[in-house]
Write a protein that holds these residues in place. Structure first.
Motif, PDB file in Angstrom:
ATOM      1  N   PHE A   1     -22.577  12.507  -1.583  1.00  0.00           N
ATOM      2  CA  PHE A   1     -23.549  11.576  -1.375  1.00  0.00           C
ATOM      3  C   PHE A   1     -23.352  10.288  -1.984  1.00  0.00           C
ATOM      4  CE2 PHE A   1     -27.479   9.877   0.482  1.00  0.00           C
ATOM      5  CZ  PHE A   1     -27.982   8.897  -0.351  1.00  0.00           C
ATOM      6  N   GLN A   2     -22.931  10.217  -3.449  1.00  0.00           N
ATOM      7  CA  GLN A   2     -22.668   9.158  -4.297  1.00  0.00           C
ATOM      8  C   GLN A   2     -21.480   8.654  -3.817  1.00  0.00           C
ATOM      9  OE1 GLN A   2     -25.079   7.684  -5.717  1.00  0.00           O
ATOM     10  NE2 GLN A   2     -26.171   9.090  -7.256  1.00  0.00           N
ATOM     11  N   SER A   3     -20.582   9.387  -3.484  1.00  0.00           N
ATOM     12  CA  SER A   3     -19.168   8.977  -3.157  1.00  0.00           C
ATOM     13  C   SER A   3     -19.384   8.072  -1.835  1.00  0.00           C
ATOM     14  CB  SER A   3     -18.234  10.101  -2.737  1.00  0.00           C
ATOM     15  OG  SER A   3     -17.867  10.782  -4.032  1.00  0.00           O
TER      16      SER A   3
ATOM     17  N   THR B   1     -23.081  18.537  -3.372  1.00  0.00           N
ATOM     18  CA  THR B   1     -24.080  17.770  -2.370  1.00  0.00           C
ATOM     19  C   THR B   1     -23.948  16.152  -3.027  1.00  0.00           C
ATOM     20  OG1 THR B   1     -24.807  19.756  -1.666  1.00  0.00           O
ATOM     21  CG2 THR B   1     -25.889  17.507  -0.869  1.00  0.00           C
TER      22      THR B   1
ATOM     23  N   MET C   1     -20.885  10.254 -12.853  1.00  0.00           N
ATOM     24  CA  MET C   1     -19.948   9.735 -12.176  1.00  0.00           C
ATOM     25  C   MET C   1     -19.456   8.072 -12.908  1.00  0.00           C
ATOM     26  SD  MET C   1     -21.001  10.737  -8.490  1.00  0.00           S
ATOM     27  CE  MET C   1     -19.616  10.554  -7.401  1.00  0.00           C
TER      28      MET C   1
ATOM     29  N   ILE D   1     -28.791  19.257   1.714  1.00  0.00           N
ATOM     30  CA  ILE D   1     -28.946  17.535   2.004  1.00  0.00           C
ATOM     31  C   ILE D   1     -30.228  17.383   2.100  1.00  0.00           C
ATOM     32  CG2 ILE D   1     -28.627  15.853   3.516  1.00  0.00           C
ATOM     33  CD1 ILE D   1     -25.851  16.993   4.417  1.00  0.00           C
TER      34      ILE D   1
ATOM     35  N   MET E   1     -22.481  12.712  13.320  1.00  0.00           N
ATOM     36  CA  MET E   1     -22.761  14.097  13.441  1.00  0.00           C
ATOM     37  C   MET E   1     -23.831  14.479  12.237  1.00  0.00           C
ATOM     38  SD  MET E   1     -21.011  17.952  12.440  1.00  0.00           S
ATOM     39  CE  MET E   1     -21.476  17.757  10.767  1.00  0.00           C
ATOM     40  N   LYS E   2     -24.988  14.960  12.531  1.00  0.00           N
ATOM     41  CA  LYS E   2     -25.920  15.364  11.669  1.00  0.00           C
ATOM     42  C   LYS E   2     -25.445  16.866  11.113  1.00  0.00           C
ATOM     43  CE  LYS E   2     -29.079  12.100  11.698  1.00  0.00           C
ATOM     44  NZ  LYS E   2     -28.993  11.078  10.511  1.00  0.00           N
TER      45      LYS E   2
ATOM     46  N   ILE F   1     -19.959  13.319   8.595  1.00  0.00           N
ATOM     47  CA  ILE F   1     -21.159  13.741   8.274  1.00  0.00           C
ATOM     48  C   ILE F   1     -21.991  12.541   8.175  1.00  0.00           C
ATOM     49  CG2 ILE F   1     -22.316  15.375   6.542  1.00  0.00           C
ATOM     50  CD1 ILE F   1     -19.693  16.405   5.856  1.00  0.00           C
ATOM     51  N   ASP F   2     -23.035  12.075   8.837  1.00  0.00           N
ATOM     52  CA  ASP F   2     -23.753  11.240   8.878  1.00  0.00           C
ATOM     53  C   ASP F   2     -24.533  10.804   7.320  1.00  0.00           C
ATOM     54  OD1 ASP F   2     -24.762  11.286  12.216  1.00  0.00           O
ATOM     55  OD2 ASP F   2     -22.967  10.565  11.446  1.00  0.00           O
ATOM     56  N   GLU F   3     -24.881  12.032   6.835  1.00  0.00           N
ATOM     57  CA  GLU F   3     -25.887  11.999   5.669  1.00  0.00           C
ATOM     58  C   GLU F   3     -25.090  11.345   4.694  1.00  0.00           C
ATOM     59  OE1 GLU F   3     -25.952  14.443   7.888  1.00  0.00           O
ATOM     60  OE2 GLU F   3     -27.888  15.174   8.349  1.00  0.00           O
ATOM     61  N   PHE F   4     -23.897  11.739   4.537  1.00  0.00           N
ATOM     62  CA  PHE F   4     -23.027  11.592   3.308  1.00  0.00           C
ATOM     63  C   PHE F   4     -22.416  10.161   3.627  1.00  0.00           C
ATOM     64  CE2 PHE F   4     -23.856  15.117   1.261  1.00  0.00           C
ATOM     65  CZ  PHE F   4     -23.401  16.468   1.682  1.00  0.00           C
TER      66      PHE F   4
END
Lengths: 157, 139
Positions: free
Chosen positions: A54-56, A50, B26, B11, B1-2, A8-11
């Motif tokens: 992302f932060q991970s 989400t 965190m 997102i 992959m998007k 997942i590119d965004e993450f």
């Protein structure tokens, strides 16, 4: 194999690579299905999940404190990312990568996911995928790079 | 992959404010987790010591729960941590106020040094204000 691992590119970021699973013949990934199934009733939890993913990927890596380990069989690496009573099952690969499956709502009066058929099915699904992935890693058909990048060497259909 | 579908929707709606809140939670979770490991204390033991359930501690350490300052205080006290020090060593009350007494012609002259935002006790307004900036000299 009856599935593919998709990043997942965004993450994904400098601290970890975030993946999910797409069963063969499916247009959607397990994580996309998880979001669709829980959007109506658990939007706030999904928003937080989400942010955590992302932060991970970009800042903290996939630490065990965020991905509760020992959700599957001993030693299989199956963990659960949980926010409130929503959880998504995954395969944790150190701090550098995570492969996300699906999950669902775990009622507060439930001690274990086995008490709910739907949740149990999702957890068992992730355990099965984890077994196959772990075997592929042992056979060196899947190689995990130092930075968490997954490299497929030989994928039997 | 998007990402696609509902996942992509969530997102696309990531905002800086909520991301900052998650980041802080965190960071605190990591600090507590590392301290527990350093001291050889389990989550269960910590829960027992501060009167919470193990699931509550686990939720705090998951990074996804918005816990209270009181809960954080209890944890810090138990683990001897200082996560809540706004600026270690700095006092927010003293504000560099110095109180000097001198004696002149048999009278005690009290000199206040005022700093910004320091509120003078109304009773102390009995003292004659000095023309020099931020000084009040008693007479």
């Amino acid at each position: 194999m009856d599935f593919v691992i998709e990043e997942i590119d965004e993450f994904s970021g400098s601290m970890a690579h975030i993946y999910t699973i797409r069963p063969n013949g499916s247009d959607t990934t397990l994580l996309e299905d998880f979001y669709s199934e829980n959007k109506a009733e658990h939007a706030e939890e999904l928003k937080e999940i989400t942010n955590i993913l992302f932060q991970s990927g970009h800042r903290f890596g996939c630490r065990e404190t965020f991905f509760k380990p020992y959700e599957g069989k001993p030693g299989d690496g199956v963990a659960a990312l949980r926010v409130g009573n929503l959880r998504v099952y995954c395969l944790l690969i150190g701090r550098i990568a995570v492969i996300l499956g699906s999950g669902g709502y775990k009622s507060p009066d439930m001690r274990a996911y086995q008490e709910d058929d739907s949740l149990n099915a999702k957890a068992e699904q992730m355990i099965q995928y984890a077994n196959q992935i772990n075997q592929q890693i042992i056979d060196k058909d899947i190689i995990i790079g130092n930075n968490g990048k997954i490299i497929i060497n030989n994928w039997d259909d | 992959m998007k990402a696609k579908g509902t996942l992509a929707e969530f997102i696309s709606r990531i905002d800086e404010k909520s991301l900052a809140r998650t980041r802080v939670r965190m960071e605190i979770a990591i600090a507590i987790d590392e301290e527990l490991r350093a001291q050889g204390i389990s989550q269960k033991q910590l829960a027992e010591r501060i009167g919470k359930s193990e699931s509550e501690i686990s939720a705090i350490l998951s990074g996804g729960r918005n816990f209270t300052i009181d809960s954080l205080t209890d944890i810090c006290e138990e683990l001897h941590m200082h996560l809540l020090d706004v600026e270690p060593g700095r006092s927010y009350f003293a504000k560099e106020v110095s109180l000097n007494y001198t004696v002149s012609k048999g009278k005690i002259v009290r000199v206040f040094t005022m700093q910004d935002n320091y509120e003078v006790n109304p009773l102390e307004m009995l003292y004659r204000p000095d023309s020099r900036k931020n000084r009040i000299i008693a007479s």
